[in-house]
Write a protein that holds these residues in place. Structure first.
Motif, PDB file in Angstrom:
ATOM      1  N   VAL A  98       3.570  16.176  -1.502  1.00  0.00           N
ATOM      2  CA  VAL A  98       3.286  16.647  -2.870  1.00  0.00           C
ATOM      3  C   VAL A  98       4.405  17.920  -3.318  1.00  0.00           C
ATOM      4  O   VAL A  98       5.221  18.266  -2.227  1.00  0.00           O
ATOM      5  CB  VAL A  98       2.013  17.381  -2.812  1.00  0.00           C
ATOM      6  CG1 VAL A  98       0.818  15.911  -2.601  1.00  0.00           C
ATOM      7  CG2 VAL A  98       1.838  18.028  -1.858  1.00  0.00           C
ATOM      8  N   ILE A  99       4.339  17.869  -4.263  1.00  0.00           N
ATOM      9  CA  ILE A  99       5.289  19.133  -4.967  1.00  0.00           C
ATOM     10  C   ILE A  99       4.567  20.286  -5.386  1.00  0.00           C
ATOM     11  O   ILE A  99       3.553  20.054  -6.152  1.00  0.00           O
ATOM     12  CB  ILE A  99       6.090  18.637  -6.225  1.00  0.00           C
ATOM     13  CG1 ILE A  99       7.147  17.208  -5.797  1.00  0.00           C
ATOM     14  CG2 ILE A  99       7.239  19.545  -6.437  1.00  0.00           C
ATOM     15  CD1 ILE A  99       7.862  17.325  -4.633  1.00  0.00           C
ATOM     16  N   ILE A 100       4.761  21.620  -4.955  1.00  0.00           N
ATOM     17  CA  ILE A 100       4.019  22.609  -5.358  1.00  0.00           C
ATOM     18  C   ILE A 100       4.908  23.538  -6.207  1.00  0.00           C
ATOM     19  O   ILE A 100       5.910  23.369  -6.459  1.00  0.00           O
ATOM     20  CB  ILE A 100       3.450  23.428  -4.105  1.00  0.00           C
ATOM     21  CG1 ILE A 100       4.788  23.814  -3.254  1.00  0.00           C
ATOM     22  CG2 ILE A 100       2.602  22.486  -3.164  1.00  0.00           C
ATOM     23  CD1 ILE A 100       4.436  24.980  -2.220  1.00  0.00           C
ATOM     24  N   TYR A 101       4.288  24.541  -6.751  1.00  0.00           N
ATOM     25  CA  TYR A 101       4.833  25.626  -7.385  1.00  0.00           C
ATOM     26  C   TYR A 101       5.781  26.604  -6.504  1.00  0.00           C
ATOM     27  O   TYR A 101       5.469  26.595  -5.222  1.00  0.00           O
ATOM     28  CB  TYR A 101       3.994  26.530  -8.181  1.00  0.00           C
ATOM     29  CG  TYR A 101       3.463  26.037  -9.393  1.00  0.00           C
ATOM     30  CD1 TYR A 101       4.304  25.890 -10.667  1.00  0.00           C
ATOM     31  CD2 TYR A 101       2.290  25.529  -9.673  1.00  0.00           C
ATOM     32  CE1 TYR A 101       3.967  25.325 -11.718  1.00  0.00           C
ATOM     33  CE2 TYR A 101       1.666  24.936 -11.025  1.00  0.00           C
ATOM     34  CZ  TYR A 101       2.673  24.795 -11.869  1.00  0.00           C
ATOM     35  OH  TYR A 101       2.201  24.472 -13.219  1.00  0.00           O
ATOM     36  N   GLY A 102       6.787  27.118  -7.012  1.00  0.00           N
ATOM     37  CA  GLY A 102       7.548  27.981  -6.065  1.00  0.00           C
ATOM     38  C   GLY A 102       8.427  29.061  -7.169  1.00  0.00           C
ATOM     39  O   GLY A 102       8.288  29.102  -8.210  1.00  0.00           O
ATOM     40  N   ASP A 158      -4.326  11.474  -5.556  1.00  0.00           N
ATOM     41  CA  ASP A 158      -3.618  10.673  -6.833  1.00  0.00           C
ATOM     42  C   ASP A 158      -2.168  11.320  -7.163  1.00  0.00           C
ATOM     43  O   ASP A 158      -1.574  10.659  -8.041  1.00  0.00           O
ATOM     44  CB  ASP A 158      -4.730  10.822  -8.006  1.00  0.00           C
ATOM     45  CG  ASP A 158      -5.967   9.890  -7.847  1.00  0.00           C
ATOM     46  OD1 ASP A 158      -5.623   8.923  -7.383  1.00  0.00           O
ATOM     47  OD2 ASP A 158      -6.875  10.292  -8.790  1.00  0.00           O
ATOM     48  N   LEU A 159      -1.946  12.581  -6.632  1.00  0.00           N
ATOM     49  CA  LEU A 159      -0.742  13.206  -6.982  1.00  0.00           C
ATOM     50  C   LEU A 159       0.036  13.215  -5.707  1.00  0.00           C
ATOM     51  O   LEU A 159       1.231  13.885  -5.623  1.00  0.00           O
ATOM     52  CB  LEU A 159      -0.883  14.836  -7.294  1.00  0.00           C
ATOM     53  CG  LEU A 159      -1.749  14.717  -8.722  1.00  0.00           C
ATOM     54  CD1 LEU A 159      -1.982  16.361  -8.962  1.00  0.00           C
ATOM     55  CD2 LEU A 159      -0.859  13.973  -9.782  1.00  0.00           C
ATOM     56  N   THR A 160      -0.069  12.269  -4.700  1.00  0.00           N
ATOM     57  CA  THR A 160       0.800  12.209  -3.464  1.00  0.00           C
ATOM     58  C   THR A 160       1.973  11.166  -3.605  1.00  0.00           C
ATOM     59  O   THR A 160       1.367  10.108  -3.951  1.00  0.00           O
ATOM     60  CB  THR A 160      -0.080  11.982  -2.225  1.00  0.00           C
ATOM     61  OG1 THR A 160      -1.323  13.265  -2.152  1.00  0.00           O
ATOM     62  CG2 THR A 160       0.660  11.767  -1.025  1.00  0.00           C
ATOM     63  N   PHE A 161       2.931  11.444  -3.386  1.00  0.00           N
ATOM     64  CA  PHE A 161       3.991  10.410  -3.230  1.00  0.00           C
ATOM     65  C   PHE A 161       4.147   9.838  -1.735  1.00  0.00           C
ATOM     66  O   PHE A 161       3.761  10.783  -0.844  1.00  0.00           O
ATOM     67  CB  PHE A 161       5.344  10.919  -3.663  1.00  0.00           C
ATOM     68  CG  PHE A 161       5.559  11.610  -4.975  1.00  0.00           C
ATOM     69  CD1 PHE A 161       5.901  10.494  -6.104  1.00  0.00           C
ATOM     70  CD2 PHE A 161       5.183  12.928  -5.490  1.00  0.00           C
ATOM     71  CE1 PHE A 161       5.962  11.215  -7.238  1.00  0.00           C
ATOM     72  CE2 PHE A 161       5.392  13.471  -6.601  1.00  0.00           C
ATOM     73  CZ  PHE A 161       5.540  12.629  -7.776  1.00  0.00           C
ATOM     74  N   LEU A 181       0.854  -1.250   0.126  1.00  0.00           N
ATOM     75  CA  LEU A 181       0.094   0.084   0.002  1.00  0.00           C
ATOM     76  C   LEU A 181       0.807   1.311   0.030  1.00  0.00           C
ATOM     77  O   LEU A 181       2.081   1.276   0.353  1.00  0.00           O
ATOM     78  CB  LEU A 181      -0.992   0.041   1.129  1.00  0.00           C
ATOM     79  CG  LEU A 181      -1.984  -0.991   1.498  1.00  0.00           C
ATOM     80  CD1 LEU A 181      -2.692  -1.002   2.687  1.00  0.00           C
ATOM     81  CD2 LEU A 181      -2.920  -1.267   0.172  1.00  0.00           C
ATOM     82  N   GLN A 182       0.260   2.166  -0.265  1.00  0.00           N
ATOM     83  CA  GLN A 182       1.054   3.730  -0.285  1.00  0.00           C
ATOM     84  C   GLN A 182       0.895   4.125   1.252  1.00  0.00           C
ATOM     85  O   GLN A 182       1.979   5.090   1.631  1.00  0.00           O
ATOM     86  CB  GLN A 182       0.214   4.698  -0.982  1.00  0.00           C
ATOM     87  CG  GLN A 182       0.334   4.523  -2.735  1.00  0.00           C
ATOM     88  CD  GLN A 182       1.657   5.030  -3.182  1.00  0.00           C
ATOM     89  OE1 GLN A 182       2.491   4.280  -3.332  1.00  0.00           O
ATOM     90  NE2 GLN A 182       1.707   6.439  -3.240  1.00  0.00           N
ATOM     91  N   ALA A 203       0.478   5.433 -12.105  1.00  0.00           N
ATOM     92  CA  ALA A 203       0.154   4.152 -12.339  1.00  0.00           C
ATOM     93  C   ALA A 203      -1.341   4.064 -13.092  1.00  0.00           C
ATOM     94  O   ALA A 203      -1.605   3.266 -13.957  1.00  0.00           O
ATOM     95  CB  ALA A 203      -0.066   3.267 -10.987  1.00  0.00           C
ATOM     96  N   LYS A 204      -2.209   4.842 -12.776  1.00  0.00           N
ATOM     97  CA  LYS A 204      -3.426   4.723 -13.427  1.00  0.00           C
ATOM     98  C   LYS A 204      -3.411   5.372 -14.952  1.00  0.00           C
ATOM     99  O   LYS A 204      -3.919   4.741 -15.803  1.00  0.00           O
ATOM    100  CB  LYS A 204      -4.574   5.823 -12.854  1.00  0.00           C
ATOM    101  CG  LYS A 204      -4.839   5.404 -11.191  1.00  0.00           C
ATOM    102  CD  LYS A 204      -5.781   6.334 -10.439  1.00  0.00           C
ATOM    103  CE  LYS A 204      -6.213   5.981  -9.153  1.00  0.00           C
ATOM    104  NZ  LYS A 204      -6.916   6.964  -8.482  1.00  0.00           N
ATOM    105  N   VAL A 205      -2.728   6.399 -15.238  1.00  0.00           N
ATOM    106  CA  VAL A 205      -2.620   6.811 -16.681  1.00  0.00           C
ATOM    107  C   VAL A 205      -1.822   5.783 -17.414  1.00  0.00           C
ATOM    108  O   VAL A 205      -2.044   5.393 -18.557  1.00  0.00           O
ATOM    109  CB  VAL A 205      -1.808   8.358 -16.906  1.00  0.00           C
ATOM    110  CG1 VAL A 205      -1.455   8.458 -18.019  1.00  0.00           C
ATOM    111  CG2 VAL A 205      -2.487   9.076 -16.016  1.00  0.00           C
TER     112      VAL A 205
END
Length: 860
Positions: A670-674, A624-627, A191-192, A585-587
């Motif tokens: 997650v990764i955000i803009y900076g 879905d965008l969480t590592f 699991l994640q 994985a989904k894409v």
């Protein structure tokens, strides 16, 4: 209920006991000065213990199989049973925390359980109870054990160590087994996240909410809501037992302990070498043999291994014709049995056998001396088993090795157990579980026996002569099989990939039914080439498939000629890996399914571009965008390491030292803009931080270029497709990818995006001349001239959008309220493992936008 013990039976057999407790942060315990901190046993007292007891008893036994209860520190409040209505709950009221600890010890000594269970026992559950006892000066650890005081027995809390932190509970009580369930789940399911909420959903298919410690404390302090806190902990107790029962962990582990001849706890805490040695020593003891114990210096001085398993570089391409997969059944154990490879039958390297003086020569980590009479060896020259690496072994008629005998008994016993399993009726579920656990244990022990002989770095008794012989013989068998398949005139086949004990055979111009026929012929022909029990087994047919690189392939799998619907089977690629985010994985899986079913790259392109556009527009769930990467502990990283899990852990520890993740825990980020040029490590955020701050935007460019496109490129580049051009052809959105309106109660100051974001019409999306702060603007947007010229159409369009936002909020609230058991205005679920958490936040922000749209309609 009066202050007396519940009526418990006097005798307990094979019982499990688990407790969860509620820690209250009182005003004297830094509640005001330590807001939003995790409970600390040095300061925060225990106000209640919630426990559950399960006994493995027959149904006709008079004692109860299940019992739940609570030990509560009373302060003149209301009766717990009267308030909650839980009449089947045994409650004991005590006057102080010291009395609570005494009752906890008395509860354990009365029932005398074999196992103490907790979902997380290092920072909570039993661990918190023991640490709290130490803080109060109470001798809880010694009294919970089964060994009397003063006998010199070991009762302690272990310091964190590399192996124990990953596999055990770090709590050792003499005579009892302490199970840390979440660590057991790591070996059972992939699991994640391994929180109880995540594991309960994937294993038990049950959703449960997550509440903060502050919320639970507030419920417990109020008499009218105390039942909610009590129900929360009772649910955790029940789910922990359900996980153990659903996965059959206790019975399976007990069966493995009985099979290997080791203790129950050693099955969970010790490695495969311990299991192999246990069985090997029991067999060798009857032959008057003693295993050597090489030192670290002897192992270091041993000759290094020279052979590695054969792993071919695959012919990477997209195969639209059948690819047959054949696998040698238990290759290494079969080689050891067929050629009598063992410590006790090994004579060493053949160039050392001519030794007229009878001097000892190097053998593994030790030395070997053969009889001085060379005539006996000369008589066996023609019968010796000489491995490809030049090591000689005695034939079976002279001396049967310990390892071949052990492996032969293991494999034969496994065949008998599997035959019994087939004859066992479906109604006898308990017997089927025992037989399945037994055959699984036999399979595991057979497959790791070779590793015991070749573990030259940290092995118990390594021997390069034996290990190299097994590997070289397996390599020779695989090479001869490949040569036979490629040169056979009637098969017209080609081996396109081989890995240790498996063959991938391409059959150009053949149908699926012909592939099954030829595959069976190949398996039967190759099997006849080697002595028993070496056997090549037909496994499956891939049609179509992609061979990417070593140990990375994917395809549609058929296991029998009668199978009509294929099964998507992937090994080593991102669809089965956990080092990426779920969106990858989904894409990738959906793209491969389209490619296999339709064999049209244009359809794959359309699908991928739609998904990339969703990411750019911010319409993809945060989940879905969480590592999620494992945390290796503060001592598990080099100084100055830039690792997201370590970076977040340091941030949390600066605020609260108790928030450090446990070793092996998967930390989400997650990764955000900076700002341009900012290091990537500075863009790492916790998902809860992004949900709380609406001004933080997920870095769509990073997710597309670094996470989603590379796996697609590795697969589709074999077809001559450049997926990077699909991304460059996409139109870029002209508006913000997420709402810039913050939720009430969350702090989000104005960001630069408020001033440099292009202004778009809220009706049609066209550019407007209205300033972001002008009258009639909604979130920095207004109406264009075209929409103002068609008021009827604009009113209908905006009204439908408002209703859509309101319906979404209402639907999510109904689902969440059914889960938490009360209105959302009264409680907040903070579970990051539930997909509705992100949807609820987005819907709430949309509802705020709907309020502004309604104001715009009123002005309009």
């Amino acid at each position: 209920m009066p202050n007396s013990h519940p009526v418990f039976p006097d005798v307990l057999s094979d019982s499990l006991i688990e407790h969860e407790f509620l820690t209250l942060m009182c005003l004297e315990c830094h509640v005001a000065t330590r807001p939003q901190l995790l409970p600390d046993p040095q300061f925060d007292p225990i106000s209640a213990l919630v426990f559950s007891i399960t006994q493995d008893l027959p149904p006709e036994h008079p004692s109860p199989q299940h019992l739940k209860g609570a030990v509560v520190v009373s302060s003149g409040g209301c009766d717990l049973v009267t308030c909650t209505g839980l009449t089947d709950l045994a409650v004991l009221h005590v006057d102080s925390e010291s009395d609570l600890l005494e009752e906890a010890v008395r509860l354990v000594t009365t029932w005398d359980p074999d196992m103490l269970v907790g979902y997380e026992v290092q920072q909570g559950s039993w661990g918190y109870l023991l640490e709290r006892g130490l803080a109060l000066g109470a001798e809880v650890v010694t009294r919970l054990s089964r060994v009397p005081e003063g006998t010199g027995a070991s009762h302690h809390l272990e310091e964190e160590d590399e192996y124990g932190a990953d596999h055990t509970s770090q709590i050792h009580l003499a005579g009892r087994v302490v199970l840390n369930v979440w660590r057991l789940m790591r070996a059972e399911v992939a699991l994640q996240s391994y929180t109880l909420e995540s594991v309960a959903f994937h294993v038990l298919h049950t959703r449960i909410p997550t509440f903060s410690h502050d919320q639970l404390r507030a419920w417990w302090l109020a008499d009218t809501t105390r039942w909610r806190a009590l129900g929360h902990y009772l649910t955790r107790c029940r789910l922990t037992f359900d996980l153990l029962h659903n996965l059959d962990l206790v019975s399976r582990t007990a069966e493995l302990a009985r099979l290997f001849g080791i203790r129950f706890y050693d099955v969970l805490s010790r490695g495969s070498q311990f299991r192999v040695e246990s069985m090997m020593l029991r067999l060798s003891r009857g032959r008057n043999m003693v295993a050597i114990s090489p030192s670290i210096q002897q192992r270091a001085a041993m000759k290094a291994p020279e052979w590695i398993a054969l792993t071919m570089e695959p012919q990477s391409r997209f195969y639209t014709e059948p690819v047959v997969v054949l696998d040698f059944q238990s290759l290494y154990p079969s080689v050891m049995i067929a050629y009598n490879y063992c410590y006790s039958t090994c004579l060493g390297r053949i160039h050392l056998l001519h030794n007229p003086e009878g001097l000892p020569y190097t053998f593994g980590a030790s030395h070997l001396r053969l009889p001085p009479d060379p005539q006996s060896l000369l008589e066996l020259v023609d019968e010796m088993n000489v491995s490809p690496c030049g090591v000689a072994f005695l034939p079976s008629r002279v001396k049967r090795g310990v390892l071949p005998v052990m492996l032969e008994e293991i494999l034969n016993t496994r065949l008998m157990v599997k035959a019994s399993l087939k004859k066992c009726g479906e109604n006898n579920a308990s017997l089927r579980r025992v037989l399945h656990s037994r055959q699984l244990g036999l399979k595991l022990i057979a497959n790791v026996t070779y590793g015991y002989t070749s573990a030259n770095f940290s092995g118990r008794m390594p021997c390069t002569e034996v290990g190299d012989s097994v590997v070289s013989k397996g390599r020779e068998i695989l090479e001869r099989s490949i040569q036979l398949v490629n040169s056979h005139p009637t098969w017209a086949a080609q081996v396109v990939y081989g890995d240790t004990d498996s063959l991938f055979v391409h059959l150009p111009g053949r149908s699926r039914s012909q592939a099954f026929t030829i595959g069976q012929e190949i398996a039967a022909t190759v099997t006849k080439m080697y002595p028993k029990p070496v056997k090549l087994k037909f496994e499956k047919v891939y049609l179509p498939c992609i061979l990417q690189t070593k140990k990375r392939y994917v395809g549609y799998m058929y296991e029998s000629p009668a199978q009509d619907e294929p099964v998507f089977d992937a090994k080593g690629i991102e669809t089965v890996r956990r080092d990426g985010c779920p969106a990858v994985a989904k894409v990738l899986e959906k793209s491969l399914l389209l490619l296999f079913e339709r064999k049209d790259v244009s359809l794959v392109k359309q699908y991928v571009q739609r998904q990339l556009l969703k990411v750019l527009q911010g319409r993809v769930s945060l989940q879905d965008l969480t590592f999620a990467k494992e945390y290796r502990g503060a001592r598990g990283y080099k100084p100055g390491a830039c690792v997201p899990a370590l970076h977040l852990a340091r941030q949390w520890m600066r605020h609260d030292p108790r928030k450090e993740p446990r070793t092996g825990e998967r930390v989400p980020y997650v990764i955000i803009y900076g700002a341009p040029g900012l290091p990537l490590i500075q863009l790492v955020r916790c998902p809860s931080t992004v949900l709380a701050d609406a001004s933080l935007r997920l870095n769509a460019t990073y997710y597309i270029t670094q996470a989603i496109l590379p796996p697609l490129h590795r697969c589709l580049a074999l077809l001559g497709v450049d997926v990077n051009t699909w991304y460059t052809e996409l139109p870029r959105p002209s508006t913000l990818t997420s709402s810039s309106t913050a939720l009430p109660g969350f702090s989000s100051g104005p960001s630069i995006a408020h001033y440099f974001t292009p202004v778009a019409c809220v009706g049609c999306g066209a550019a407007t001349t209205l300033a972001p702060t002008g009258k009639g603007a909604v979130g920095g947007q207004g109406l264009c001239g075209g929409c103002k010229a068609n008021p009827q159409e604009t009113v209908v369009l905006l009204g439908e959008r408002i209703r859509t936002y309101e319906r979404a909020v209402d639907h999510i609230q109904q689902v969440c309220e059914a889960c938490v058991g009360c209105r959302l205005q009264e409680v907040e679920c903070i579970s990051l493992d539930c997909p509705l958490t992100h949807r609820r936040v987005v819907a709430t922000r949309d509802l705020h936008t709907a309020h502004q749209l309604r104001m715009l309609l009123d002005d309009f």
